[in-house]
Design a protein around this motif. Structure first.
Motif, PDB file in Angstrom:
ATOM      1  N   ARG A   1      15.925   2.795   2.450  1.00 27.43           N
ATOM      2  CA  ARG A   1      15.728   3.133   3.860  1.00 27.43           C
ATOM      3  C   ARG A   1      14.598   2.301   4.457  1.00 27.43           C
ATOM      4  N   SER A   2      13.565   2.033   3.657  1.00 27.03           N
ATOM      5  CA  SER A   2      12.426   1.241   4.129  1.00 27.03           C
ATOM      6  C   SER A   2      11.988   0.274   3.034  1.00 27.03           C
ATOM      7  N   ILE A   3      11.409  -0.840   3.455  1.00 23.07           N
ATOM      8  CA  ILE A   3      10.944  -1.867   2.530  1.00 23.07           C
ATOM      9  C   ILE A   3       9.532  -2.282   2.935  1.00 23.07           C
ATOM     10  N   ILE A   4       8.665  -2.435   1.946  1.00 22.93           N
ATOM     11  CA  ILE A   4       7.296  -2.891   2.193  1.00 22.93           C
ATOM     12  C   ILE A   4       7.086  -4.241   1.515  1.00 22.93           C
ATOM     13  N   ILE A   5       6.604  -5.204   2.302  1.00 22.70           N
ATOM     14  CA  ILE A   5       6.235  -6.517   1.767  1.00 22.70           C
ATOM     15  C   ILE A   5       4.753  -6.461   1.396  1.00 22.70           C
ATOM     16  N   ALA A   6       4.457  -6.624   0.115  1.00 24.93           N
ATOM     17  CA  ALA A   6       3.068  -6.576  -0.355  1.00 24.93           C
ATOM     18  C   ALA A   6       2.861  -7.697  -1.370  1.00 24.93           C
ATOM     19  N   THR A   7       3.212  -8.906  -0.958  1.00 27.56           N
ATOM     20  CA  THR A   7       3.253 -10.038  -1.888  1.00 27.56           C
ATOM     21  C   THR A   7       1.925 -10.783  -2.004  1.00 27.56           C
TER      22      THR A   7
ATOM     23  N   PRO B   1      11.865  -1.611  12.532  1.00 25.65           N
ATOM     24  CA  PRO B   1      11.116  -0.355  12.371  1.00 25.65           C
ATOM     25  C   PRO B   1      11.031   0.140  10.933  1.00 25.65           C
ATOM     26  N   ASN B   2      11.873  -0.399  10.030  1.00 21.79           N
ATOM     27  CA  ASN B   2      11.867   0.084   8.645  1.00 21.79           C
ATOM     28  C   ASN B   2      11.341  -0.956   7.652  1.00 21.79           C
ATOM     29  N   VAL B   3      10.862  -2.104   8.158  1.00 28.87           N
ATOM     30  CA  VAL B   3      10.288  -3.144   7.293  1.00 28.87           C
ATOM     31  C   VAL B   3       8.797  -3.251   7.611  1.00 28.87           C
ATOM     32  N   PHE B   4       7.966  -3.181   6.570  1.00 29.17           N
ATOM     33  CA  PHE B   4       6.515  -3.147   6.752  1.00 29.17           C
ATOM     34  C   PHE B   4       5.858  -4.201   5.867  1.00 29.17           C
ATOM     35  N   ALA B   5       4.596  -4.490   6.164  1.00 28.34           N
ATOM     36  CA  ALA B   5       3.806  -5.398   5.329  1.00 28.34           C
ATOM     37  C   ALA B   5       2.387  -4.870   5.254  1.00 28.34           C
ATOM     38  N   CYS B   6       1.742  -5.088   4.120  1.00 28.49           N
ATOM     39  CA  CYS B   6       0.344  -4.679   3.969  1.00 28.49           C
ATOM     40  C   CYS B   6      -0.327  -5.573   2.936  1.00 28.49           C
ATOM     41  N   GLY B   7      -1.633  -5.603   2.973  1.00 31.72           N
ATOM     42  CA  GLY B   7      -2.388  -6.434   2.050  1.00 31.72           C
ATOM     43  C   GLY B   7      -2.607  -7.834   2.587  1.00 31.72           C
ATOM     44  N   ASP B   8      -2.887  -8.775   1.698  1.00 33.95           N
ATOM     45  CA  ASP B   8      -3.207 -10.148   2.102  1.00 33.95           C
ATOM     46  C   ASP B   8      -2.088 -10.799   2.895  1.00 33.95           C
ATOM     47  N   VAL B   9      -0.847 -10.436   2.643  1.00 34.83           N
ATOM     48  CA  VAL B   9       0.270 -11.052   3.339  1.00 34.83           C
ATOM     49  C   VAL B   9       0.344 -10.589   4.795  1.00 34.83           C
ATOM     50  N   ALA B  10      -0.367  -9.507   5.120  1.00 31.80           N
ATOM     51  CA  ALA B  10      -0.384  -8.991   6.492  1.00 31.80           C
ATOM     52  C   ALA B  10      -1.663  -9.377   7.229  1.00 31.80           C
ATOM     53  N   GLY B  11      -2.800  -9.515   6.482  1.00 31.00           N
ATOM     54  CA  GLY B  11      -4.069  -9.772   7.153  1.00 31.00           C
ATOM     55  C   GLY B  11      -4.453  -8.546   7.987  1.00 31.00           C
ATOM     56  N   PRO B  12      -5.486  -8.596   8.821  1.00 36.04           N
ATOM     57  CA  PRO B  12      -6.397  -9.730   9.017  1.00 36.04           C
ATOM     58  C   PRO B  12      -7.500  -9.800   7.963  1.00 36.04           C
TER      59      PRO B  12
END
Length: 737
Positions: free
Chosen positions: A372-378, A544-555
């Motif tokens: 349902r949702s995916i988080i990019i935390a690469t 709305p269901n794809v997110f990013a966090c960490g260094d790949v998102a900044g700032p």
């Protein structure tokens, strides 16, 4: 301080309002007075229509701009004297012009002051206005229960553009203006202003006012549907959440999802723990500890011991670093996370759709996962500048230097930021000759100059060859020696190049987001120039269901920032249909682990000046701290920024031994709105390093002691001791003799 132009404007407004009161303007702009003079004015207006319309518009503009009572009566007059069409045109134009003048006056008089005192609040307000301001303004204008003069003043304090304000105000006020103008054509039948807006009409206005919010929701729904166009949503899902990347951000995201009993998969193509465990925080701090131990041995005479030459095997030092990693590794291991309920998958992931990820396992198998949702935390990777010849030098980075077994005799470090500075000092203390190149005029460019200067002095004492204002232009190998040619800012001859020989080069000029191989183009997501993905306030990425966090998102590219973002990303990913949280960075601390350490939270003095924030500085020298003196580490300082006369903390920086630990107290205080008085009133055990926070608070208190009260107390105590020469004081003196 109010400048002359503002004083002039205030004087003009005060004069006009005063004239309005003196000449009984509040009596003139009444329904009864309008009805009484309707007949006599009607004939003159019929003979002088153009002048009458012009005069009416000017009076209306002045009344609205000065926020004077009577706008409703003037709108009725427009209908009574000019009819529906001309009256509506004159009243709507005049009301918009007057409202715009009031808007500009409020902005000119008060916005700068507001921005200086509440800079962060103003920035958040402006971001909200930029995104949704037109909707909210239309809502307020359409509902007549909101006083329009307050709307004019409040909006003037925001960053809304004048043309947006004027256009939205004009359109949104038209329905209400028409109701009053139309009522004015029947002026004789109106007994009170309340007769114009009946409960039914008022209810219609309320419904009309809700329309922009409904429209916003509808537009959002349509926008969400449009963004998914061309993708087929699965009927059912394998997981509630798929997390790509097993670093700090990914681990925390997966942990939270598992804790709330969601089915979650965590995909990692390399080693769990990411940069922090394998190439960043953990190994670098282990190396720094070895370097500090070497420095202590080299300067043991500080502690009454004999200083000894430092001897040791660099290979043994790096072996210890690997043992430290291995000891921490179980905390981030797949076994631990599987026990928590996370499906840990080893392989590379790429997007197929906003709900589908293709995983290529290490054995070549390919698998499609739906969620349902995916988080990019690469995470991120060290940036490599395009300098000619650099690639042929086998450059080291913070990712690759941990494979070294032989210590470089001469090490060039490119970059004077936190990573470059930490590693440059560590290698110097371990015995390398370090040449550190920095394009700017100081190290740690994000910190205040005095902070950088203190660190630079220590680097020079350590023996680092620090080359500020030096830019690497070209790398080459000459007669079997590696060399770098640098341009030096400020040199008499711009073409003059500085030649520096070295054995190895360490590149630490920043980091880029890891997005290669994710197939983001399939989703229409284009990374920024530094590789990070553009995220919204809720950390969503286009969908709305794809997110990013960490260094790949900044700032912020810190481990603790990644963990902070992971909470917002995972909660919004799992429960965003019900409520979404906007990530908040108001209190973000960081530490540079040089010797001395540099720790900061909130505004620096340089940032406060750049943003026009009013502040005062409280300083405390750590050279006065008993624990620091006892450990011969009595150097450094604490600097706290507060609003003038208040103890609320705007920012704090600590430079010295254990700065990161000392900073935690200021971070906690800022997060929960506690001022320096609360820190001062807290018992701190003696002798500890954290007493420094209390003493810094004491310096603020001493500077703000109520001098009048103290003088009165001094007089009271003198009186209670007895005046010189009276019987009591004489008796005391006799006893002493």
């Amino acid at each position: 301080m109010i400048n002359r132009k503002k004083l002039v404007l205030i004087a003009i407004i005060a004069l006009l309002v005063g004239l309005f009161i003196v000449f009984d303007g509040h009596q003139l702009l009444t329904l009864a007075n309008l009805q009484a003079h309707q007949a006599s004015l009607a004939q003159w207006i019929a003979d002088n229509t153009l002048a009458a319309v012009g005069g009416f518009v000017l009076i209306y503009i002045a009344a609205t701009a000065l926020s004077l009572p009577g706008a409703a009566v003037l709108t009725l007059a427009g209908g009574a004297f000019f009819g529906n069409l001309l009256g509506l045109a004159a009243a709507s134009v005049a009301s918009t012009a007057g409202a715009s003048l009031a808007f500009l006056a409020a902005r000119f008089l008060f916005r700068d002051t507001l921005r200086q005192r509440y800079a962060e609040t103003v920035r958040r307000m402006d971001r909200g206005i930029e995104k949704d301001g037109a909707f909210y303004l239309a809502t307020l204008r359409l509902v007549p229960v909101f006083p329009f003069f307050l709307i004019n003043l409040a909006m003037g304090l925001t960053g809304m553009k004048l043309r947006t304000y004027a256009l939205v105000s004009w359109l949104a006020m038209l329905p209400g203006t028409f109701v009053y103008v139309n009522a004015g054509t029947q002026l004789a039948q109106i007994e009170t202003l309340g007769d114009i807006v009946s409960p039914g009409v008022l209810g219609a206005f309320v419904l009309l006012g809700v329309f922009p919010l409904v429209a916003k929701f509808a537009l959002g729904f349509v926008r969400r549907r449009r963004v998914y166009r061309g993708f087929q949503r699965p009927q059912q899902f394998d997981y509630n959440l798929v997390v790509i990347g097993g670093g700090s951000a990914g681990l925390v995201s997966a942990y939270i999802a598992a804790a709330v009993k969601a089915k979650v998969a965590l995909i990692e193509r390399d080693r769990m723990g990411g940069d922090c465990l394998n190439t960043g925080c953990v190994p670098s701090k282990a190396l720094i500890k070895s370097a500090k131990a070497a420095d202590t041995m080299r300067h043991a005479d500080r502690y009454g011991l004999d200083s000894v030459p430092v001897q040791g095997s660099f290979a043994n030092i790096m072996a210890r670093v690997k043992r430290v990693i291995a000891q921490v590794e179980p905390h981030d291991s797949p076994e631990r996370y599987r026990k928590l309920g996370v499906d840990c998958i080893a392989g590379s992931a790429e997007f197929v759709s906003p709900w589908e990820v293709a995983v290529t396992h290490h054995d070549g198998r390919r698998q499609i996962l739906t969620a349902r949702s995916i988080i990019i935390a690469t995470g991120g990777r060290p940036a490599m500048p395009p300098i000619p010849g650099l690639e042929r030098m086998e450059p080291l980075t913070s990712d690759t230097l941990w494979s070294l077994t032989e210590q470089p005799k001469r090490l060039v470090v490119l970059g004077g930021g936190p990573i470059g500075s930490e590693l440059a000092q560590a290698f110097q203390r371990l015995g390398s000759q370090v040449i550190q190149l920095e394009q700017g005029d100081r190290l740690l460019a994000k910190e205040d100059p005095e902070v950088a200067e203190l660190v630079q002095r220590q680097f020079e004492r350590d023996g680092i060859d620090l080359r500020l204002r030096h830019r690497a232009l070209e790398f080459a190998e000459e007669d079997g020696e590696r060399v770098v040619y640098c341009g030096r800012e400020g040199a008499d001859n711009p073409e003059e190049r500085v030649r520096i020989g070295f054995d190895r080069v360490l590149v630490a000029v920043g980091r880029s987001g890891n997005t290669r191989g994710l197939n983001l183009e399939a989703l229409g997501i284009e990374p920024e120039r530094n590789g990070t993905v553009p995220v919204e306030d809720d950390l969503s990425v286009r969908f709305p269901n794809v997110f990013a966090c960490g260094d790949v998102a900044g700032p912020y590219q810190f481990t603790h920032a990644a963990a902070h973002q992971a909470w917002y990303a995972s909660v919004n990913a799992l429960f965003g249909q019900f409520r979404r949280f906007r990530v908040e960075y108001r209190v973000m601390p960081w530490v540079t682990f040089t010797g001395p350490e540099v720790a900061r939270v909130g505004l620096s003095e340089t940032e406060a000046q750049a943003q026009g924030v009013a502040y005062e500085v409280t300083r405390y020298g750590i050279d006065d701290l008993d624990r620091a003196i006892a450990e011969s580490e009595d150097h450094g300082f604490i600097k706290v920024l507060t609003p003038p006369g208040k103890d609320r903390i705007l920012g704090a920086v600590v430079v010295g031994q254990h700065a990161g630990e000392i900073l935690a107290e200021f971070t906690l205080a800022m997060k929960h709105g506690l001022g320096l008085n609360k820190i001062l009133g807290t018992i701190h055990p003696y002798p500890t390093w954290n007493e420094a926070a209390k003493y810094a608070a004491g310096e603020w208190k001493r500077a703000h002691a109520p001098q009048l009260v103290l003088r009165l107390l001094e007089k009271l105590h003198r009186w209670r001791r007895g005046k010189p020469g009276n019987a009591a004081s004489t008796a005391v003196e006799s006893q002493q003799l």
